[in-house]
Write a protein that holds these residues in place. Structure first.
Motif, PDB file in Angstrom:
ATOM      1  N   TYR A  11       1.084  -1.121   0.038  1.00 32.46           N
ATOM      2  CA  TYR A  11       0.013  -0.078   0.073  1.00 32.46           C
ATOM      3  C   TYR A  11       0.620   1.305   0.117  1.00 32.46           C
ATOM      4  CZ  TYR A  11      -3.515  -3.149   1.472  1.00 32.46           C
ATOM      5  OH  TYR A  11      -4.406  -4.350   1.357  1.00 32.46           O
ATOM      6  N   THR A  12       0.410   2.231  -0.840  1.00 31.84           N
ATOM      7  CA  THR A  12       1.372   3.369  -1.043  1.00 31.84           C
ATOM      8  C   THR A  12       0.409   4.616  -0.373  1.00 31.84           C
ATOM      9  OG1 THR A  12       0.362   3.812  -3.149  1.00 31.84           O
ATOM     10  CG2 THR A  12       2.276   2.762  -3.108  1.00 31.84           C
ATOM     11  N   VAL A  13      -0.392   4.369   0.010  1.00 32.92           N
ATOM     12  CA  VAL A  13      -1.228   5.686   0.721  1.00 32.92           C
ATOM     13  C   VAL A  13      -2.114   4.993   1.981  1.00 32.92           C
ATOM     14  CG1 VAL A  13      -1.208   7.253  -1.082  1.00 32.92           C
ATOM     15  CG2 VAL A  13      -3.150   5.783  -0.844  1.00 32.92           C
ATOM     16  N   LEU A  14      -2.522   5.895   2.723  1.00 23.94           N
ATOM     17  CA  LEU A  14      -3.298   5.279   3.960  1.00 23.94           C
ATOM     18  C   LEU A  14      -4.431   4.865   3.528  1.00 23.94           C
ATOM     19  CD1 LEU A  14      -3.072   5.005   7.167  1.00 23.94           C
ATOM     20  CD2 LEU A  14      -4.282   7.303   7.171  1.00 23.94           C
ATOM     21  N   THR A  15      -5.402   5.718   2.727  1.00 23.81           N
ATOM     22  CA  THR A  15      -6.627   5.024   2.439  1.00 23.81           C
ATOM     23  C   THR A  15      -6.648   4.020   1.417  1.00 23.81           C
ATOM     24  OG1 THR A  15      -6.774   6.752   0.823  1.00 23.81           O
ATOM     25  CG2 THR A  15      -7.337   7.475   2.913  1.00 23.81           C
TER      26      THR A  15
ATOM     27  N   THR B  48       2.300  -2.507  -6.361  1.00 30.07           N
ATOM     28  CA  THR B  48       1.337  -1.931  -5.672  1.00 30.07           C
ATOM     29  C   THR B  48       0.191  -2.412  -5.834  1.00 30.07           C
ATOM     30  OG1 THR B  48       2.544   0.117  -6.457  1.00 30.07           O
ATOM     31  CG2 THR B  48       0.309   0.346  -5.815  1.00 30.07           C
ATOM     32  N   ALA B  49      -0.539  -2.605  -4.488  1.00 31.46           N
ATOM     33  CA  ALA B  49      -1.890  -3.160  -4.589  1.00 31.46           C
ATOM     34  C   ALA B  49      -2.769  -2.754  -5.442  1.00 31.46           C
ATOM     35  CB  ALA B  49      -2.268  -3.168  -3.144  1.00 31.46           C
ATOM     36  N   ARG B  50      -2.778  -1.315  -5.414  1.00 30.82           N
ATOM     37  CA  ARG B  50      -3.887  -0.602  -6.579  1.00 30.82           C
ATOM     38  C   ARG B  50      -3.893  -1.132  -7.781  1.00 30.82           C
ATOM     39  NH1 ARG B  50      -6.814   3.756  -5.597  1.00 30.82           N
ATOM     40  NH2 ARG B  50      -5.409   4.525  -3.706  1.00 30.82           N
ATOM     41  N   ASP B  51      -2.778  -1.075  -8.278  1.00 31.00           N
ATOM     42  CA  ASP B  51      -2.346  -1.648  -9.866  1.00 31.00           C
ATOM     43  C   ASP B  51      -2.747  -3.028  -9.940  1.00 31.00           C
ATOM     44  OD1 ASP B  51      -1.810   1.040 -10.266  1.00 31.00           O
ATOM     45  OD2 ASP B  51       0.506   0.373  -9.925  1.00 31.00           O
TER      46      ASP B  51
END
Length: 271
Positions: free
Chosen positions: A78-82, A166-169
């Motif tokens: 995770y790269t950001v808190l949210t 990155t989890a989002r990608d």
């Protein structure tokens, strides 16, 4: 005394009769019907998203297991808190979209059906009962081929390097894959629907078979880059088969329509 009830009955019959003499809906009625169908579809997707949220942890764990095959010790970051919460909502929404597909696909057909005649409505309902399982099967195929893709992509990492994902990608890639393959499996059904409403004749579908096979092969190669070509053909062959089946159904429908038109012409000529 007798004229009054007669006028009342005729008034009631006029109030129930469509404004258009041919029974067609006005633009406002079409918009109201569209809003009603979209409302039902949205409610179903929201309820499906709630159910998807409940199983989002399980889905994320399965994706993480597949990512672990990329390289030893590979994990999602995770790269950001949210980001963790956003990802869970994305998983829940796509899961809800798949779970509620019978409802929103039905709303799509129900909006189109009033514009069709009785015979066409029967075909449209049969298309609906074909589209739902095809979409679900396609989504399942997209989900099952992701671990093979992750395993292959991990082989391109150079020695001595670390893989930071990155989890989002990764999650976005998996979710797009599931939806894309699901839609790909239902595409032939829409071809037949376009033929039923008179937009796409069967000869156009048959003439484009070479382009269709090429596009399907490229699509299968892009979404299934496994170590061998078996997985690619495992996806491409059913899609080509569905396309040819759609062309066959469209051809049979065009033949039936041509025979019906010839019969009408012969009847008019004899009269």
């Amino acid at each position: 005394m007798s004229a009054r009830p007669t006028g009342s009955r005729s008034g009631r019959s006029r109030s129930r009769r469509p404004k258009n003499g041919e029974g067609r809906m006005s633009l406002l009625e079409h918009l109201l019907e569209l809003r009603r169908r979209l409302t039902f579809a949205a409610i179903a997707i929201v309820l499906g998203t709630v159910a998807g949220y409940l199983v989002s942890d399980f889905i994320f764990a399965r994706i993480q297991d597949a990512v672990a095959n990329v390289a030893p010790g590979t994990k999602l970051n995770y790269t950001v808190l949210t980001e963790a919460f956003d990802i869970r909502l994305q998983i829940a929404f796509v899961a809800g979209l798949v779970l509620s597909s019978p409802v929103w696909l039905y709303q799509l057909w129900a909006f189109i059906i009033p514009a069709l005649v009785r015979r066409e409505r029967i075909w449209a309902l049969s298309f609906f009962f074909s589209a739902v399982p095809l979409f679900l099967i396609g989504s399942a195929v997209g989900w099952l081929i992701f671990p093979h893709m992750a395993q292959l992509l991990g082989t391109f990492s150079a020695d001595g390097t670390a893989t930071l994902l990155t989890a989002r990608d990764v999650i976005a890639f998996v979710l797009r894959l599931v939806i894309a393959v699901g839609v790909g499996f239902t595409f032939p059904v829409f071809l037949v629907l376009l033929n039923v409403v008179g937009v796409l004749p069967a000869r156009s579908i048959l003439r484009g078979w070479r382009v269709a096979v090429l596009v399907i092969t490229i699509f299968a190669a892009c979404v299934t880059p496994s170590v061998d070509i078996f997985s690619m053909f495992l996806l491409a062959i059913p899609m080509v088969g569905l396309y040819l089946a759609a062309a066959l159904v469209a051809w049979l429908l065009d033949r039936r329509a041509a025979r019906r038109a010839d019969a009408i012409d012969a009847e008019l000529a004899s009269s």
